[in-house]
Structure formats: C-alpha cells, structure tokens
Design a protein around this motif. Sequence first.
Motif, PDB file in Angstrom:
ATOM      1  N   SER A 141       0.902  -1.193   0.092  1.00 20.95           N
ATOM      2  CA  SER A 141       0.174   0.016  -0.114  1.00 20.95           C
ATOM      3  C   SER A 141       0.926   1.456   0.014  1.00 20.95           C
ATOM      4  O   SER A 141       0.291   2.252  -0.374  1.00 20.95           O
ATOM      5  N   CYS A 150       1.974   1.480  -3.579  1.00 25.01           N
ATOM      6  CA  CYS A 150       0.890   1.985  -4.514  1.00 25.01           C
ATOM      7  C   CYS A 150       0.525   3.303  -4.144  1.00 25.01           C
ATOM      8  O   CYS A 150      -0.547   3.700  -4.868  1.00 25.01           O
ATOM      9  N   GLN A 151       0.856   3.749  -3.069  1.00 23.65           N
ATOM     10  CA  GLN A 151       0.501   5.178  -2.650  1.00 23.65           C
ATOM     11  C   GLN A 151      -1.129   5.264  -2.346  1.00 23.65           C
ATOM     12  O   GLN A 151      -1.797   6.122  -2.254  1.00 23.65           O
ATOM     13  N   THR A 152      -1.269   4.076  -1.795  1.00 22.61           N
ATOM     14  CA  THR A 152      -2.772   3.959  -1.293  1.00 22.61           C
ATOM     15  C   THR A 152      -2.996   3.823   0.235  1.00 22.61           C
ATOM     16  O   THR A 152      -4.170   4.040   0.733  1.00 22.61           O
ATOM     17  N   GLY A 153      -1.528   3.695   0.931  1.00 23.50           N
ATOM     18  CA  GLY A 153      -2.120   3.273   2.515  1.00 23.50           C
ATOM     19  C   GLY A 153      -0.513   3.663   3.167  1.00 23.50           C
ATOM     20  O   GLY A 153      -0.414   2.703   3.957  1.00 23.50           O
ATOM     21  N   GLN A 202      -0.926   8.988   3.071  1.00 24.22           N
ATOM     22  CA  GLN A 202      -2.328   8.706   2.818  1.00 24.22           C
ATOM     23  C   GLN A 202      -2.758   8.439   4.199  1.00 24.22           C
ATOM     24  O   GLN A 202      -4.266   8.774   4.373  1.00 24.22           O
ATOM     25  N   LEU A 258      -6.186   0.586   5.840  1.00 29.77           N
ATOM     26  CA  LEU A 258      -5.528   0.896   4.459  1.00 29.77           C
ATOM     27  C   LEU A 258      -4.612  -0.090   4.124  1.00 29.77           C
ATOM     28  O   LEU A 258      -3.609   0.218   3.676  1.00 29.77           O
ATOM     29  N   CYS A 281      -4.484  -4.393   1.810  1.00 35.97           N
ATOM     30  CA  CYS A 281      -5.361  -5.314   0.776  1.00 35.97           C
ATOM     31  C   CYS A 281      -6.292  -6.082   1.988  1.00 35.97           C
ATOM     32  O   CYS A 281      -6.188  -5.984   3.272  1.00 35.97           O
ATOM     33  N   LEU A 301      -9.897   0.459   1.627  1.00 40.79           N
ATOM     34  CA  LEU A 301      -9.121   0.089   0.120  1.00 40.79           C
ATOM     35  C   LEU A 301      -9.904  -1.134  -0.607  1.00 40.79           C
ATOM     36  O   LEU A 301     -10.826  -1.851   0.176  1.00 40.79           O
ATOM     37  N   THR A 307      -9.386  -4.390  -3.021  1.00 39.39           N
ATOM     38  CA  THR A 307      -8.243  -5.119  -3.573  1.00 39.39           C
ATOM     39  C   THR A 307      -8.354  -5.214  -5.301  1.00 39.39           C
ATOM     40  O   THR A 307      -9.414  -5.931  -5.203  1.00 39.39           O
ATOM     41  N   LYS A 308      -7.591  -4.839  -5.917  1.00 43.44           N
ATOM     42  CA  LYS A 308      -7.893  -5.259  -7.413  1.00 43.44           C
ATOM     43  C   LYS A 308      -7.077  -6.553  -7.709  1.00 43.44           C
ATOM     44  O   LYS A 308      -7.481  -7.367  -8.626  1.00 43.44           O
TER      45      LYS A 308
END
Length: 150
Positions: free
Chosen positions: A17, A20-23, A27, A77, A79, A98, A100-101
């Motif tokens: 995370s 990925c700059q999401t967590g 963030q 934040l 997966c 978040l 998870t993709k």
Amino acid sequence: MLESFKRVFVIGCGTCSTVCQTGGEKQLKSMAEQLKSAGKEVTGAIVVESPCDARVLKRDTRKLKSELERAEAIVCLTCGAGVQDIVEHVGKVVIPALDTKFLGAIERIGEFYERCRTCGECILYEMGGICPITRCPKSMLNGPAAACSR
Ligand code: SF4
Ligand code: SF4
C-alpha cells in the motif's frame, strides 16, 4: 460503514500500500484528517510494515496498545489479507478503506500492471508465461493473449 463508531484507529501498510500510494504515511495522515473533519476521534494511527504477517502486526501495534484499546473500530488501508489478519489478531471491528484489485507488477512508482488474479489454477506453463485470465479482457484461454497484454 463508520456511522455507528465515534473513536477509530487507522492502520496503513508499509509494503504494497505504501508502494501503491494508497496506504502509506501520507495517505494515513490524509485519512486521519478526513476522519477528524467528519467528526471522528482518531485514537491513533500506524503504518505496519506488513499487516498480513501476524508477527509483524503484533510487533508494530504493541507500542500503541492503549490507543488501539480505546478505539471502537479500525480503519484499514491494506489489502484484504491485511484486513483479515487485523480482524483475527487485534479483535476489533475492521473497516476496509481500500478495494483490492489484483497482484501487479511494478514498472515504476505509480505505474502497475495487473498480472495475476490468484485464480488457484495456474496455467502459465502452458501459456508461455503470459496469463490469459488476467491479461485477456475476456479471460479467454484460446485467444491471442499476447496481443491483449497492457
Ligand atoms: S499483501 Fe496486503 S497487507 Fe500484506 S504487505 Fe501487501 S498490501 Fe500490505
Ligand atoms: S493463471 Fe493467471 S491468475 Fe491464475 S494463478 Fe496463474 S498467473 Fe495468476
């Protein structure tokens, strides 16, 4: 999801995370600010090195035990694996922040390509190392997978 909770603790992830700059730290800070402006009390926040590893999760959260105990819920934040590890080992309601993709390959910071959907029936050995499940828009096994990449 947070409607019935007043006091929350925020956990980020120092590995995927963060990349990925999401967590990551940035963030986490932004999430804490958003929660505060929405009227929540943030009892604490931490970026755990890898929340999907129970040993690391326990090690990193030990120092914020009382802040965690004060919280009614944890905003997470990470997966889905991290969320579930936190549910199991921290024993609070956990709110996944978040979605998870996929498992991705990193080309450079901020640029990721979907490479695996963890289907559990890997056929890469038959496909020249190109995953049609992931890289073909229709997940076709008999299509021109190589042409579908990216
Ligand atoms: S698998 Fe999930 S919890 Fe583990 S390091 Fe990656 S994003 Fe974080
Ligand atoms: S076939 Fe594709 S989606 Fe399935 S495990 Fe292998 S790489 Fe992942």
